[in-house]
Write an enzyme that holds these catalytic residues in place. Structure first.
Site, PDB file in Angstrom:
ATOM      1  N   GLU A   1     -58.623  31.339 -34.691  1.00 25.35           N
ATOM      2  CA  GLU A   1     -59.695  32.345 -34.640  1.00 25.35           C
ATOM      3  C   GLU A   1     -59.429  33.419 -35.696  1.00 25.35           C
ATOM      4  OE1 GLU A   1     -61.788  34.567 -31.034  1.00 25.35           O
ATOM      5  OE2 GLU A   1     -59.987  35.624 -31.679  1.00 25.35           O
TER       6      GLU A   1
ATOM      7  N   SER B   1     -50.285  35.204 -22.136  1.00 25.79           N
ATOM      8  CA  SER B   1     -51.707  35.384 -22.388  1.00 25.79           C
ATOM      9  C   SER B   1     -52.456  34.041 -22.334  1.00 25.79           C
ATOM     10  CB  SER B   1     -51.825  36.053 -23.753  1.00 25.79           C
ATOM     11  OG  SER B   1     -53.097  36.429 -24.011  1.00 25.79           O
TER      12      SER B   1
HETATM   13  P1  0O2 Z   1     -55.993  38.851 -27.094  1.00 24.88           P
HETATM   14  O1  0O2 Z   1     -54.925  39.600 -26.393  1.00 24.88           O
HETATM   15  O2  0O2 Z   1     -56.596  39.653 -28.191  1.00 24.88           O
HETATM   16  O3  0O2 Z   1     -55.557  37.493 -27.546  1.00 24.88           O
HETATM   17  P2  0O2 Z   1     -62.958  35.821 -23.577  1.00 24.88           P
HETATM   18  O4  0O2 Z   1     -63.643  34.854 -22.674  1.00 24.88           O
HETATM   19  O5  0O2 Z   1     -63.717  37.122 -23.795  1.00 24.88           O
HETATM   20  O6  0O2 Z   1     -61.507  36.056 -23.205  1.00 24.88           O
HETATM   21  P3  0O2 Z   1     -63.839  34.148 -25.728  1.00 24.88           P
HETATM   22  O7  0O2 Z   1     -65.174  34.059 -25.078  1.00 24.88           O
HETATM   23  O8  0O2 Z   1     -63.083  32.892 -25.934  1.00 24.88           O
HETATM   24  O9  0O2 Z   1     -62.863  35.159 -24.989  1.00 24.88           O
HETATM   25  O10 0O2 Z   1     -64.055  34.772 -27.132  1.00 24.88           O
HETATM   26  P4  0O2 Z   1     -64.475  36.195 -27.621  1.00 24.88           P
HETATM   27  O11 0O2 Z   1     -65.439  36.907 -26.754  1.00 24.88           O
HETATM   28  O12 0O2 Z   1     -64.918  35.923 -29.005  1.00 24.88           O
HETATM   29  O13 0O2 Z   1     -63.113  37.043 -27.581  1.00 24.88           O
HETATM   30  C1  0O2 Z   1     -61.931  36.589 -28.115  1.00 24.88           C
HETATM   31  C2  0O2 Z   1     -61.049  37.745 -28.554  1.00 24.88           C
HETATM   32  O14 0O2 Z   1     -61.855  38.808 -29.108  1.00 24.88           O
HETATM   33  C3  0O2 Z   1     -60.275  38.421 -27.452  1.00 24.88           C
HETATM   34  O15 0O2 Z   1     -59.100  37.719 -27.205  1.00 24.88           O
HETATM   35  C4  0O2 Z   1     -60.006  39.789 -28.047  1.00 24.88           C
HETATM   36  O16 0O2 Z   1     -58.969  39.735 -29.016  1.00 24.88           O
HETATM   37  C5  0O2 Z   1     -61.301  40.070 -28.767  1.00 24.88           C
HETATM   38  N1  0O2 Z   1     -62.238  40.763 -27.878  1.00 24.88           N
HETATM   39  C6  0O2 Z   1     -63.355  40.249 -27.312  1.00 24.88           C
HETATM   40  N2  0O2 Z   1     -63.985  41.166 -26.554  1.00 24.88           N
HETATM   41  C7  0O2 Z   1     -63.248  42.309 -26.656  1.00 24.88           C
HETATM   42  C8  0O2 Z   1     -63.410  43.623 -26.101  1.00 24.88           C
HETATM   43  O17 0O2 Z   1     -64.331  43.938 -25.369  1.00 24.88           O
HETATM   44  N3  0O2 Z   1     -62.423  44.541 -26.449  1.00 24.88           N
HETATM   45  C9  0O2 Z   1     -61.385  44.241 -27.251  1.00 24.88           C
HETATM   46  N4  0O2 Z   1     -60.492  45.207 -27.530  1.00 24.88           N
HETATM   47  N5  0O2 Z   1     -61.214  42.991 -27.771  1.00 24.88           N
HETATM   48  C10 0O2 Z   1     -62.139  42.047 -27.482  1.00 24.88           C
HETATM   49  P5  0O2 Z   1     -58.364  37.797 -25.796  1.00 24.88           P
HETATM   50  O18 0O2 Z   1     -57.981  36.425 -25.412  1.00 24.88           O
HETATM   51  O19 0O2 Z   1     -59.210  38.541 -24.821  1.00 24.88           O
HETATM   52  O20 0O2 Z   1     -57.091  38.675 -25.982  1.00 24.88           O
END
Ligand code: 0O2
Length: 266
Positions: A140, A52
């Site tokens: 986070e 990931s």
């Molecule tokens: P995992 O598998 O959970 O670790 P991004 O650019 O969206 O990847 P960003 O901008 O750094 O991430 O931060 P953001 O938007 O705050 O999102 C970080 C994490 O929030 C994501 O981690 C997800 O866990 C959760 N998340 C954000 N948007 C969504 C969504 O639309 N649906 C779901 N189910 N979870 C969400 P990762 O790295 O995507 O994945």
């Protein structure tokens, strides 16, 4: 990067996750011990998988040297609450702590993502002590209700299945479901006081019964068996009445008896 190097890099993050989970779980325990409603229902933590991390590095064009600075969710904590109002209480608790510094907040509770995702995100800086000395890392914290968590878990598995290209008709259903979650959370908030009151009463009762049973167990060390069996039978009778007042009265009497035996045994 070699697997051993990954292990070394991720090790402090695992330590941070372990420590943070213990700290948040302790908040639940402190509330329980005081017979108070806990705004935190459940805490889980994880270190992001290498797979990931590599995926995010590729998507955001992050080099190895920038990895720790730019990927802020290598250490991730998820806090689940029963009610939307609890999210604010948890946020305030985190802000007041001296062992965590809040660097960034994203309020997807008030500002739902276009996918329908709702959750409150905080990036914190946290210091772990490793063999090489203190190391400041970022973690986070995602805070959401049980209902929001249900939605996010289902949607996450669909994202995995469809490799981020969820078909439009399913996406539409997910957004509808997300709206339904808002209605559900609101309905639960309307009966929050009632639910909290019932849960507090249950906790006070549980603690009281735990104290009584501890006292009875300790009596076996200082009183004769017949006497303790009689007290135990009396307790069962009071217990079956489900009357809180009678339980409290019994507990007070038991304290006096226990003190008497303690004094005799000195
Ligand atoms: P995992 O598998 O959970 O670790 P991004 O650019 O969206 O990847 P960003 O901008 O750094 O991430 O931060 P953001 O938007 O705050 O999102 C970080 C994490 O929030 C994501 O981690 C997800 O866990 C959760 N998340 C954000 N948007 C969504 C969504 O639309 N649906 C779901 N189910 N979870 C969400 P990762 O790295 O995507 O994945």
């Amino acid at each position: 990067m070699e697997i051993q190097i990954w292990r070394e890099l991720l090790d402090p993050y695992q330590l941070a996750v372990d420590e943070l989970v213990v700290k948040f779980e302790h908040i639940i325990e402190e509330h329980n011990n005081k017979g108070l409603y806990s705004p935190i229902e459940l805490v889980i933590g994880r270190v992001k998988s290498i797979d990931s991390i590599l995926d995010k590095m590729y998507r955001k064009d992050i080099s190895l040297g920038e990895l720790e600075e730019r990927i802020e969710d290598i250490a991730g904590i998820r806090i689940t609450c029963q009610f939307v109002e609890d999210i604010d209480r948890v946020v305030e608790m985190i802000k007041k702590r001296s062992d965590m510094d809040v660097l960034q907040e994203k309020d997807y509770v008030s500002h739902m993502k276009s996918s329908g995702y709702r959750s409150y995100h905080m990036i914190i800086s946290y210091v772990v002590n490793t063999m090489e000395g203190p190391k400041e890392i970022h973690a986070e914290i995602q805070i959401r209700t049980l209902a929001m968590d249900f939605w996010a878990t289902i949607e996450h598995s669909l994202q995995y299945k469809y490799k981020d290209n969820i078909p439009d008709h399913i996406q539409k259903k997910l957004i509808d479901a997300s709206e339904a979650i808002i209605v559900l959370d609101r309905a639960m908030s309307d009966v929050r006081d009632e639910i909290m009151d019932a849960q507090n009463t249950n906790k006070i009762r549980e603690n009281l019964i735990k104290d009584i049973l501890n006292n009875i167990q300790n009596l076996y060390k200082v009183a004769n068996k017949g006497e303790v069996s009689r007290i135990q039978e009396e307790f069962y009778k009071v217990y079956l009445t489900e009357d809180m007042g009678k339980l409290q009265h019994f507990s007070r009497q038991l304290d006096v008896i226990a003190e008497g035996f303690q004094a005799q045994s000195l």
